[in-house]
Design a protein around this motif. Structure first.
Motif, PDB file in Angstrom:
ATOM      1  N   LYS A 107       0.821  -1.215   0.000  1.00  0.00           N
ATOM      2  CA  LYS A 107       0.000   0.000   0.000  1.00  0.00           C
ATOM      3  C   LYS A 107       0.856   1.268   0.000  1.00  0.00           C
ATOM      4  CE  LYS A 107      -3.720   2.565   0.623  1.00  0.00           C
ATOM      5  NZ  LYS A 107      -4.595   2.838  -0.516  1.00  0.00           N
ATOM      6  N   PHE A 108       0.475   2.206  -0.848  1.00  0.00           N
ATOM      7  CA  PHE A 108       1.095   3.524  -0.915  1.00  0.00           C
ATOM      8  C   PHE A 108       0.181   4.487  -0.149  1.00  0.00           C
ATOM      9  CE2 PHE A 108       2.215   7.584  -2.627  1.00  0.00           C
ATOM     10  CZ  PHE A 108       3.512   7.484  -3.081  1.00  0.00           C
ATOM     11  N   HIS A 109       0.653   5.032   0.987  1.00  0.00           N
ATOM     12  CA  HIS A 109      -0.214   5.797   1.882  1.00  0.00           C
ATOM     13  C   HIS A 109      -0.280   7.296   1.571  1.00  0.00           C
ATOM     14  CE1 HIS A 109      -1.192   2.557   4.558  1.00  0.00           C
ATOM     15  NE2 HIS A 109       0.077   2.282   4.793  1.00  0.00           N
ATOM     16  N   LYS A 110       0.877   7.954   1.542  1.00  0.00           N
ATOM     17  CA  LYS A 110       0.894   9.423   1.503  1.00  0.00           C
ATOM     18  C   LYS A 110       2.222   9.916   0.938  1.00  0.00           C
ATOM     19  CE  LYS A 110      -1.033  13.406   2.822  1.00  0.00           C
ATOM     20  NZ  LYS A 110      -2.299  13.892   2.244  1.00  0.00           N
ATOM     21  N   TYR A 111       2.217  11.146   0.433  1.00  0.00           N
ATOM     22  CA  TYR A 111       3.464  11.765  -0.018  1.00  0.00           C
ATOM     23  C   TYR A 111       3.383  13.267   0.240  1.00  0.00           C
ATOM     24  CZ  TYR A 111       1.485  14.312  -3.933  1.00  0.00           C
ATOM     25  OH  TYR A 111       0.782  15.227  -4.677  1.00  0.00           O
ATOM     26  N   TRP A 112       4.546  13.914   0.295  1.00  0.00           N
ATOM     27  CA  TRP A 112       4.608  15.379   0.319  1.00  0.00           C
ATOM     28  C   TRP A 112       5.994  15.817  -0.144  1.00  0.00           C
ATOM     29  CZ3 TRP A 112       4.577  12.320   4.666  1.00  0.00           C
ATOM     30  CH2 TRP A 112       5.657  12.420   5.531  1.00  0.00           C
ATOM     31  N   LEU A 113       6.072  17.088  -0.571  1.00  0.00           N
ATOM     32  CA  LEU A 113       7.314  17.654  -1.072  1.00  0.00           C
ATOM     33  C   LEU A 113       7.921  18.554   0.005  1.00  0.00           C
ATOM     34  CD1 LEU A 113       6.145  18.700  -4.661  1.00  0.00           C
ATOM     35  CD2 LEU A 113       6.843  16.453  -3.832  1.00  0.00           C
ATOM     36  N   ASP A 114       9.247  18.547   0.088  1.00  0.00           N
ATOM     37  CA  ASP A 114       9.944  19.345   1.090  1.00  0.00           C
ATOM     38  C   ASP A 114      11.066  20.115   0.392  1.00  0.00           C
ATOM     39  OD1 ASP A 114      10.911  20.413   3.466  1.00  0.00           O
ATOM     40  OD2 ASP A 114      12.234  18.703   3.818  1.00  0.00           O
ATOM     41  N   MET A 115      10.955  21.442   0.388  1.00  0.00           N
ATOM     42  CA  MET A 115      11.983  22.275  -0.255  1.00  0.00           C
ATOM     43  C   MET A 115      12.438  23.350   0.715  1.00  0.00           C
ATOM     44  SD  MET A 115      11.817  24.092  -3.977  1.00  0.00           S
ATOM     45  CE  MET A 115      13.264  24.896  -4.682  1.00  0.00           C
ATOM     46  N   ARG A 116      13.668  23.225   1.146  1.00  0.00           N
ATOM     47  CA  ARG A 116      14.262  24.200   2.065  1.00  0.00           C
ATOM     48  C   ARG A 116      15.545  24.755   1.453  1.00  0.00           C
ATOM     49  NH1 ARG A 116      13.630  20.772   7.750  1.00  0.00           N
ATOM     50  NH2 ARG A 116      11.463  20.109   7.408  1.00  0.00           N
ATOM     51  N   GLU A 117      16.187  25.611   2.227  1.00  0.00           N
ATOM     52  CA  GLU A 117      17.417  26.233   1.707  1.00  0.00           C
ATOM     53  C   GLU A 117      18.490  25.192   1.423  1.00  0.00           C
ATOM     54  OE1 GLU A 117      18.758  29.258   4.323  1.00  0.00           O
ATOM     55  OE2 GLU A 117      16.970  30.505   4.113  1.00  0.00           O
ATOM     56  N   SER A 118      18.553  24.185   2.288  1.00  0.00           N
ATOM     57  CA  SER A 118      19.650  23.224   2.182  1.00  0.00           C
ATOM     58  C   SER A 118      19.325  21.989   1.350  1.00  0.00           C
ATOM     59  CB  SER A 118      20.074  22.778   3.583  1.00  0.00           C
ATOM     60  OG  SER A 118      18.963  22.199   4.258  1.00  0.00           O
ATOM     61  N   ARG A 119      18.046  21.756   1.078  1.00  0.00           N
ATOM     62  CA  ARG A 119      17.707  20.513   0.385  1.00  0.00           C
ATOM     63  C   ARG A 119      16.360  20.594  -0.334  1.00  0.00           C
ATOM     64  NH1 ARG A 119      16.475  16.886   5.785  1.00  0.00           N
ATOM     65  NH2 ARG A 119      14.820  18.206   6.640  1.00  0.00           N
ATOM     66  N   ALA A 120      16.183  19.649  -1.264  1.00  0.00           N
ATOM     67  CA  ALA A 120      14.908  19.468  -1.953  1.00  0.00           C
ATOM     68  C   ALA A 120      14.666  17.966  -2.023  1.00  0.00           C
ATOM     69  CB  ALA A 120      14.959  20.066  -3.359  1.00  0.00           C
ATOM     70  N   ARG A 121      13.506  17.525  -1.592  1.00  0.00           N
ATOM     71  CA  ARG A 121      13.257  16.094  -1.539  1.00  0.00           C
ATOM     72  C   ARG A 121      11.761  15.777  -1.651  1.00  0.00           C
ATOM     73  NH1 ARG A 121      13.580  14.490   4.852  1.00  0.00           N
ATOM     74  NH2 ARG A 121      12.536  16.366   5.617  1.00  0.00           N
ATOM     75  N   VAL A 122      11.489  14.511  -2.000  1.00  0.00           N
ATOM     76  CA  VAL A 122      10.134  13.972  -1.986  1.00  0.00           C
ATOM     77  C   VAL A 122      10.103  12.900  -0.900  1.00  0.00           C
ATOM     78  CG1 VAL A 122       8.319  12.810  -3.278  1.00  0.00           C
ATOM     79  CG2 VAL A 122       9.898  14.326  -4.459  1.00  0.00           C
ATOM     80  N   ILE A 123       9.095  12.949  -0.057  1.00  0.00           N
ATOM     81  CA  ILE A 123       8.930  11.952   1.003  1.00  0.00           C
ATOM     82  C   ILE A 123       7.613  11.224   0.748  1.00  0.00           C
ATOM     83  CG2 ILE A 123       8.691  11.587   3.487  1.00  0.00           C
ATOM     84  CD1 ILE A 123      10.089  14.511   3.605  1.00  0.00           C
TER      85      ILE A 123
END
Length: 504
Positions: free
Chosen positions: A101-117
């Protein structure tokens, strides 16, 4: 969703401190529901993702997997933001009891990093590969019933993916990303791996592991893999290797690195059951076009274990259990006469077959119903092969994805199979105010469809046929033919007795 939480051993003070350290919460999701822990998970759970940690779902009280995809270039991340959102929204629509099962996702973009969780189901009992190794280590052999159930569940998931519109190709099926729970439920993971490789830029590819390059898994990939467009046949080849490994526990590698074609052939020949040999060999045919579909394999003789009528009855019982009193199965079975005949098959030239209540163990029945409830016998195995509408982004390449901005609503699902045989039975009530119609349809894929309804004097055969088309019981091309058949049957019935039948 309910999952068991693995116990933590705390034999010594040092281990206890280590366990407490691993359970330390490092981060929370924006909504506060998901809590990331320090404990890292092996790549087997989500192949292709470099960072995978254990996490807690605070609402359900179960452990889940916290996956991260890091971007080295924030500008690239920003340019792909809409595409990434669309892809993950679509992934959340993939729903099957035998798919992680794939539950949830969100994007995180800060000064030091960019990522998908993104959060996925945690398979606490480990992979099929681990189970097979433990079984071999204990000098045990594979139980044939378990092998059949596992094959059926894996094929059920593949049939679902392949029958989506457009089809979803797994492309990375190995015993490492097939997981088994304590109750025998099988789930396949890494459904999204191939999509990641196609969609994400080279900036992320360093974080995505290419399993084709892993020597120990090379034998899972079909000969045509990477040389032509993805097709269901590459998944069938991979499944064939999985089925073979499940049967023999391990295919011996050459020098502990690469499994050769000769080793695969020898493993197949070692199977004592000729049906198992034929089953696995059909999946491993060199020519992709000669391999059967997942849907076809589900009906192979070697996998037959539960009659479809019994399975339908069990699912009907489970789905309506809330309407029934507690322990109704146990109480009902006690009231039956053990010598009473439950079902009977009559033959003209030889004795018939009787199934008595004494032939069915209440304990076995309870166990079967529990297995059905847990998803071990999915009903969709016996459903016709009809496409499941899935947003197109799931199967599009990166080039095509650029032209898709918003999900396009899929048209209503319609029947595509042709009717090759019709049979009906008509019975009027005593007052003559309505007629009960039982309609039997044989489709061109040899599956049957049985329908019934009450027909009023004001109902026309054309309206009845159009209604069947509307609800996808028959295809539009058969509408006129069925209307004519019903009109003739109704005319004969009105001119005849209270009960009559017709056949086309």
């Amino acid at each position: 969703m309910t999952m068991s939480v693995p116990e933590r051993n705390s034999g010594s003070g040092g281990k206890e401190e280590e366990s407490e350290d691993e359970s330390e919460i490092l981060e929370e999701s924006p909504c506060g529901r998901w809590q990331k822990r320090k404990e890292q998970l092996s790549q087997g759970n989500v192949p292709g993702i470099e960072s995978a940690s254990l996490a807690m779902d605070t609402e359900e009280g179960v452990e889940v997997v916290w996956n991260e995809i890091q971007f080295s270039d924030k500008k690239v991340f920003k340019s792909l933001e809409d595409k990434i959102k669309e892809m993950f929204e679509n992934l959340m629509q993939v729903e099957h009891p035998n798919i992680v099962k794939f539950h949830k996702y969100w994007l995180d973009m800060r000064e030091s990093r960019a990522r998908v969780i993104f959060i996925t189901e945690y398979m606490s009992s480990g992979s099929l590969k681990q189970f097979l190794k433990k079984t071999k280590k204990n000098h045990k052999t594979m139980n044939v019933k378990a092998w059949k159930r596992w094959c059926t569940q894996i094929l059920s998931a593949l049939s679902y993916l392949h029958s989506c519109d457009p089809p979803i190709i797994h492309g990375n099926l190995t015993c490492d990303n097939i997981f088994i729970q304590h109750n025998g439920l099988i789930k396949i993971g890494s459904v999204w791996h191939r999509l990641f490789v196609n969609v994400f830029p080279e900036a992320v590819h360093g974080k995505v592991r290419h399993h084709r390059d892993e020597q120990r898994n090379l034998h899972f990939f079909a000969p045509e893999y990477g040389l032509a467009e993805d097709d269901y046949a590459i998944d069938i080849f991979s499944f064939g290797i999985c089925a073979l490994e499940m049967a023999v526990l391990e295919i011996q590698a050459n020098g502990d690195t690469v499994v050769s074609k000769e080793a695969i052939t020898l493993a197949g020949q070692s199977l004592e059951d000729p049906l198992m040999r034929e089953f696995t060999q059909s999946c491993l045919r060199p020519e992709a076009k000669m391999r059967p579909t997942a849907h076809d394999l589900l009906f192979h003789r070697v996998l037959f274990e539960v009659h479809s009528l019994k399975l339908l009855a069990a699912h009907c019982f489970i789905n309506n259990q809330y309407l029934l009193p507690e322990n109704c199965v146990e109480e009902k079975t006690k009231s039956f006469d053990p010598n009473g005949v439950m079902a009977e098959i009559e033959h003209v030239n030889r004795p018939g077959v009787q199934l008595k209540y004494s032939h069915v163990s209440p304990l076995e029945l309870d166990k079967f119903l529990e297995d059905v409830k847990n998803g071990i016998y999915p009903l969709m195995n016996f459903a016709s092969q009809r496409p499941h509408p899935i947003p197109r982004a799931l199967s599009l390449s990166q080039e095509h994805m650029e032209t898709v901005k918003t999900p396009t609503p899929e048209p209503q699902e319609m029947e595509t199979r042709k009717v090759v045989q019709m049979h009906c039975n008509l019975e009027s009530n005593e007052e003559g105010t309505k007629t009960h119609l039982s309609l039997f349809l044989k489709m061109d894929d040899k599956l049957h469809r049985q329908l019934s309804c009450d027909v009023l004097p004001t109902d026309s055969p054309k309206d009845l046929a159009n209604e069947l088309v509307h609800y996808a019981f028959i295809c539009e091309e058969d509408c006129e033919k069925l209307a004519g058949f019903l009109e003739e049957a109704l005319c004969k019935h009105q001119a005849g007795a209270s009960g009559s039948s017709g056949q086309w």
